[in-house]
Design a protein around this motif. Structure first.
Motif, PDB file in Angstrom:
ATOM      1  N   UNK A   1       9.043   8.870 -11.574  1.00  0.00           N
ATOM      2  CA  UNK A   1       9.738   7.577 -11.593  1.00  0.00           C
ATOM      3  C   UNK A   1      11.183   7.628 -11.125  1.00  0.00           C
ATOM      4  N   UNK A   2      11.904   8.718 -11.447  1.00  0.00           N
ATOM      5  CA  UNK A   2      13.326   8.788 -11.082  1.00  0.00           C
ATOM      6  C   UNK A   2      13.561   8.925  -9.582  1.00  0.00           C
ATOM      7  N   UNK A   3      12.476   9.139  -8.829  1.00  0.00           N
ATOM      8  CA  UNK A   3      12.596   9.275  -7.382  1.00  0.00           C
ATOM      9  C   UNK A   3      12.169   8.004  -6.644  1.00  0.00           C
ATOM     10  N   UNK A   4      11.736   6.978  -7.384  1.00  0.00           N
ATOM     11  CA  UNK A   4      11.171   5.786  -6.753  1.00  0.00           C
ATOM     12  C   UNK A   4      12.042   4.565  -7.026  1.00  0.00           C
TER      13      UNK A   4
ATOM     14  N   UNK B   1       0.836  -1.204   0.000  1.00  0.00           N
ATOM     15  CA  UNK B   1       0.000   0.000   0.000  1.00  0.00           C
ATOM     16  C   UNK B   1       0.872   1.256   0.000  1.00  0.00           C
ATOM     17  N   UNK B   2       1.952   1.219   0.781  1.00  0.00           N
ATOM     18  CA  UNK B   2       2.866   2.355   0.833  1.00  0.00           C
ATOM     19  C   UNK B   2       3.521   2.587  -0.524  1.00  0.00           C
ATOM     20  N   UNK B   3       3.903   1.500  -1.184  1.00  0.00           N
ATOM     21  CA  UNK B   3       4.578   1.614  -2.477  1.00  0.00           C
ATOM     22  C   UNK B   3       3.661   2.227  -3.533  1.00  0.00           C
TER      23      UNK B   3
ATOM     24  N   UNK C   1      12.868   0.653  -7.257  1.00  0.00           N
ATOM     25  CA  UNK C   1      12.055  -0.496  -7.661  1.00  0.00           C
ATOM     26  C   UNK C   1      11.609  -1.316  -6.454  1.00  0.00           C
ATOM     27  N   UNK C   2      10.443  -1.923  -6.556  1.00  0.00           N
ATOM     28  CA  UNK C   2       9.822  -2.656  -5.444  1.00  0.00           C
ATOM     29  C   UNK C   2      10.799  -3.637  -4.793  1.00  0.00           C
ATOM     30  N   UNK C   3      11.388  -4.527  -5.589  1.00  0.00           N
ATOM     31  CA  UNK C   3      12.254  -5.573  -5.039  1.00  0.00           C
ATOM     32  C   UNK C   3      13.513  -5.009  -4.378  1.00  0.00           C
ATOM     33  N   UNK C   4      13.962  -3.836  -4.848  1.00  0.00           N
ATOM     34  CA  UNK C   4      15.181  -3.248  -4.294  1.00  0.00           C
ATOM     35  C   UNK C   4      14.951  -2.626  -2.918  1.00  0.00           C
ATOM     36  N   UNK C   5      13.712  -2.630  -2.451  1.00  0.00           N
ATOM     37  CA  UNK C   5      13.410  -2.141  -1.107  1.00  0.00           C
ATOM     38  C   UNK C   5      13.749  -3.164  -0.026  1.00  0.00           C
ATOM     39  N   UNK C   6      14.003  -4.396  -0.410  1.00  0.00           N
ATOM     40  CA  UNK C   6      14.205  -5.450   0.590  1.00  0.00           C
ATOM     41  C   UNK C   6      15.304  -5.099   1.588  1.00  0.00           C
TER      42      UNK C   6
END
Length: 223
Positions: A27-30, A16-18, A32-37
């Motif tokens: 996009x250049x400020x976000x 939900x946060x993502x 990638x989902x998997x790289x948040x681990x």
């Protein structure tokens, strides 16, 4: 409203946060989902969400650097207006950072933040979320006590492509609002540490760091 820390990408609240991140930031400020681990599992990185009636209505990420005795607000997102999300996040974050500094037997010297300059860049709609309007955010951060560091600022893109992202100011909220300058070495050391995770650095960023290394101090100006 609850203040919940997220430490894993498998936490349902993270998804939900993502979505809030992708809605609000370009996009250049976000990352990638998997790289948040790894960042979420890093104890020095504090990621919290504001949960209201089971819904993620805001989020903030920040950190405290013990060696430098400064904080950094990575981002703050207000996902819904009219329920006090901004004040809730700011109050909870300040209390948490104060506790971390006390554990370090210090009073925190201040906190960095990157702030969009809507007077230079006007194409960030921030997902149509009115409280995230860059003009509003800039004034709110001014009210909190942030000041603009007087040098041309760029940062490496979080898309890991080595491009320079501009249109922002690096700001600092000193513990003493009357402070008029900040040690340039502190700024350079902080930026080198903060962006060490990004392997590709644009030439403009490297040149900016070299210029900071050659200075003694940088002026703090009102936003």
């Amino acid at each position: 409203m609850d203040y919940n820390r997220i430490t894993s990408i498998t936490d349902p609240l993270f998804a939900h946060m993502y979505e809030l991140l992708k809605t609000v930031f370009p996009p250049e400020e976000v990352l990638a989902f998997d790289l948040w681990k790894e960042p979420l599992e890093d104890p020095s990185i504090r990621v919290f969400v504001a949960v209201h009636e089971g819904e993620v209505v805001g989020t903030t990420e920040y950190r405290y650097y013990k060696d430098l005795n400064v904080g950094m607000t990575d981002f703050t997102i207000i996902g819904r207006e009219g329920i006090g999300v901004g004040r809730f996040l700011a109050t909870k974050r300040a209390a948490d950072l104060q506790a971390l500094a006390q554990e370090n037997n210090k009073q925190m010297a201040g906190m960095f933040a990157e702030i969009y300059d809507p007077y230079r860049v006007d194409d960030h709609g921030f997902g149509g979320v009115k409280p995230m309007d860059p003009f509003v955010r800039r004034e709110v951060l001014s009210h909190l006590g942030y000041k603009r560091l007087n040098f041309p600022y760029v940062h490496p893109s979080w898309q890991l492509d080595g491009t320079a992202v501009s249109g922002l100011d690096l700001c600092f909220m000193p513990a003493d609002y009357e402070q008029t300058e900040l040690n340039a070495s502190l700024i350079a050391t902080f930026l080198k540490t903060y962006y060490a995770v990004l392997p590709e650095k644009p030439d403009a960023w490297v040149e900016m760091i070299e210029q900071l290394d050659a200075k003694e101090s940088v002026e703090l100006l009102a936003i």
